[in-house]
Design an enzyme around this catalytic site. Structure first.
Site, PDB file in Angstrom:
ATOM      1  CE1 TYR A 161      17.541  55.598  28.282  1.00 36.83           C
ATOM      2  CE2 TYR A 161      18.794  56.564  26.047  1.00 36.83           C
ATOM      3  CZ  TYR A 161      18.502  55.843  27.155  1.00 36.83           C
ATOM      4  OH  TYR A 161      19.527  55.023  27.354  1.00 36.83           O
ATOM      5  CE  LYS A 165      20.430  56.709  30.134  1.00 37.92           C
ATOM      6  NZ  LYS A 165      21.080  55.996  31.209  1.00 37.92           N
TER       7      LYS A 165
HETATM    8  N1  LIG Z   1      20.632  48.804  25.871  1.00 36.34           N
HETATM    9  C1  LIG Z   1      20.771  49.932  25.196  1.00 36.34           C
HETATM   10  O1  LIG Z   1      20.574  50.079  23.809  1.00 36.34           O
HETATM   11  C2  LIG Z   1      21.515  51.246  25.859  1.00 36.34           C
HETATM   12  C3  LIG Z   1      22.356  52.069  25.099  1.00 36.34           C
HETATM   13  C4  LIG Z   1      22.510  53.199  25.419  1.00 36.34           C
HETATM   14  C5  LIG Z   1      22.433  53.220  26.909  1.00 36.34           C
HETATM   15  N2  LIG Z   1      21.823  52.399  27.822  1.00 36.34           N
HETATM   16  C6  LIG Z   1      21.741  52.466  29.335  1.00 36.34           C
HETATM   17  O2  LIG Z   1      22.519  51.519  29.845  1.00 36.34           O
HETATM   18  C7  LIG Z   1      21.858  51.346  31.174  1.00 36.34           C
HETATM   19  C8  LIG Z   1      21.555  49.497  31.122  1.00 36.34           C
HETATM   20  O3  LIG Z   1      20.476  49.430  30.030  1.00 36.34           O
HETATM   21  P1  LIG Z   1      20.315  47.774  29.881  1.00 36.34           P
HETATM   22  O4  LIG Z   1      19.966  48.083  28.402  1.00 36.34           O
HETATM   23  O5  LIG Z   1      21.145  46.872  30.420  1.00 36.34           O
HETATM   24  O6  LIG Z   1      18.690  47.820  30.569  1.00 36.34           O
HETATM   25  P2  LIG Z   1      17.975  46.568  31.111  1.00 36.34           P
HETATM   26  O7  LIG Z   1      16.616  46.897  31.125  1.00 36.34           O
HETATM   27  O8  LIG Z   1      18.389  45.302  30.435  1.00 36.34           O
HETATM   28  O9  LIG Z   1      18.623  46.525  32.724  1.00 36.34           O
HETATM   29  C9  LIG Z   1      18.425  47.783  33.512  1.00 36.34           C
HETATM   30  C10 LIG Z   1      18.351  47.036  34.752  1.00 36.34           C
HETATM   31  O10 LIG Z   1      17.935  48.384  35.927  1.00 36.34           O
HETATM   32  C11 LIG Z   1      17.066  47.595  36.736  1.00 36.34           C
HETATM   33  N3  LIG Z   1      16.228  48.554  37.275  1.00 36.34           N
HETATM   34  C12 LIG Z   1      15.381  49.420  36.760  1.00 36.34           C
HETATM   35  N4  LIG Z   1      14.704  50.382  37.559  1.00 36.34           N
HETATM   36  C13 LIG Z   1      15.370  50.295  38.625  1.00 36.34           C
HETATM   37  C14 LIG Z   1      15.297  50.729  40.102  1.00 36.34           C
HETATM   38  N5  LIG Z   1      14.419  51.848  40.152  1.00 36.34           N
HETATM   39  N6  LIG Z   1      16.205  50.337  40.913  1.00 36.34           N
HETATM   40  C15 LIG Z   1      17.127  49.397  40.607  1.00 36.34           C
HETATM   41  N7  LIG Z   1      17.188  48.766  39.525  1.00 36.34           N
HETATM   42  C16 LIG Z   1      16.516  49.113  38.469  1.00 36.34           C
HETATM   43  C17 LIG Z   1      16.325  46.815  35.865  1.00 36.34           C
HETATM   44  O11 LIG Z   1      15.504  45.790  36.838  1.00 36.34           O
HETATM   45  C18 LIG Z   1      17.212  46.003  34.935  1.00 36.34           C
HETATM   46  O12 LIG Z   1      17.902  44.688  35.782  1.00 36.34           O
HETATM   47  C19 LIG Z   1      20.807  52.057  31.026  1.00 36.34           C
HETATM   48  O13 LIG Z   1      21.291  53.185  32.090  1.00 36.34           O
HETATM   49  C20 LIG Z   1      20.400  52.477  29.660  1.00 36.34           C
HETATM   50  O14 LIG Z   1      19.810  53.770  29.876  1.00 36.34           O
HETATM   51  C21 LIG Z   1      21.335  51.148  27.261  1.00 36.34           C
END
Ligand SMILES: NC(=O)c1ccc[n+]([C@@H]2O[C@H](COP(=O)([O-])OP(=O)(O)OC[C@H]3O[C@@H](n4cnc5c(N)ncnc54)[C@H](O)[C@@H]3O)[C@@H](O)[C@H]2O)c1
Length: 255
Positions: A161, A165
């Site tokens: 990860y 990132k």
């Molecule tokens: N939640 C956290 O703590 C956090 C922290 C820092 C960064 N992020 C980043 O923010 C972004 C969103 O995270 P989140 O927590 O909302 O995740 P989430 O799992 O709630 O949502 C991610 C979405 O991406 C979709 N997805 C997965 N694989 C896919 C693909 N191949 N094609 C199209 N869509 C796809 C999923 O169906 C889901 O709806 C990610 O990039 C994550 O790495 C999240």
């Protein structure tokens, strides 16, 4: 480009935005806020409820397209659908991502590759495809890539990860530099743990409680707080900002 001011209510009326991963979590909160602020939103998501999710947000100005952002044909088809319906693309947010966590010495090839393919390559391919269209349109654009605090600080079990990132931050700067001549602004957001499905899964129980205590502001974030930053970056208020990474982490990385 000259400075033409900006809407002080941060409206992004009639801008067309693609939000990947917008069926849930951070992407969903961004889609909701963008729609509320007048944008036409196209959500690309793997989930089959993406069409319903878009309808729930706004039946007229939001469309949902089931699309795998690791599949070139899927992406090309979905982008074409957006152009057919909305005519142009002004904003791209790369939010689709996964966190597959394991010890560095044991992590499988499958976990590693899936993480890089989606978080890094998927985001790049979307930037490349949409960037090309923005260049052809000749009216500039905004690209926002979701990075993470894991791009900056070491977190246990996060090797794949973190690599994906940190790659996002390098890619964001490279694209910002190359595409400044086309007035395409490319920035990243690096949140701490955000209380979405992904965040809750990765940071539940004692591990999460300990992590929270280490954050100077003492809490995790909410998807709406990331959406607010994404609106700021999409608006004309940040037309001089490019290649930047906005860290939204309660002070976690300043220690
Ligand atoms: N939640 C956290 O703590 C956090 C922290 C820092 C960064 N992020 C980043 O923010 C972004 C969103 O995270 P989140 O927590 O909302 O995740 P989430 O799992 O709630 O949502 C991610 C979405 O991406 C979709 N997805 C997965 N694989 C896919 C693909 N191949 N094609 C199209 N869509 C796809 C999923 O169906 C889901 O709806 C990610 O990039 C994550 O790495 C999240």
């Amino acid at each position: 480009m000259a400075f033409h001011g900006y809407d002080k209510n941060f409206n992004i009326n009639d801008k067309v935005a693609i939000v990947t991963g917008g069926a849930s979590g951070i992407g969903r909160a961004i889609s909701e806020l963008y729609s509320e602020k007048g944008a036409k939103v196209a959500i690309f998501d793997l989930k089959d409820n993406v069409i319903d999710a878009a309808k729930e947000i706004h039946a007229e100005n939001t469309m949902g397209i089931q699309c795998d952002v690791t599949n070139n044909e899927n992406m090309d088809k979905a982008i074409q659908e957006v152009r057919n319906r909305f005519g142009q693309i002004d904003i791209l947010i790369n939010c689709a991502g996964i966190a597959l966590l394991d010890d560095a010495e044991n992590i499988s090839d499958n976990y590693w590759q899936k993480t890089i393919d989606l978080n890094l390559t998927g985001s790049f391919k979307m930037c490349q495809k949409v960037g090309k269209i923005m260049i052809e349109q000749g009216t500039g654009g905004k690209i926002i890539n979701m990075a993470s605090q894991a791009a900056i600080i070491a977190l246990d079990n996060h090797v794949a990860y973190a690599a994906s990132k940190a790659g996002i931050l390098g890619m964001t700067k490279a694209l910002a530099y190359e595409w400044a001549q086309f007035d395409i602004k490319v920035n990243a957001i690096s949140p701490t743990v955000i209380l979405t499905e992904l965040g809750q899964k990765a940071w539940s129980g004692k591990k999460g409680e300990k992590a929270k205590q280490e954050i100077p502001l003492g809490r995790f974030g909410y998807p709406e707080e990331v959406a607010a930053v994404a609106l700021f970056l999409a608006s004309d208020a940040t037309n001089l900002m490019t290649g930047e990474n906005i860290v939204l982490d309660g002070g976690n990385t300043i220690k």
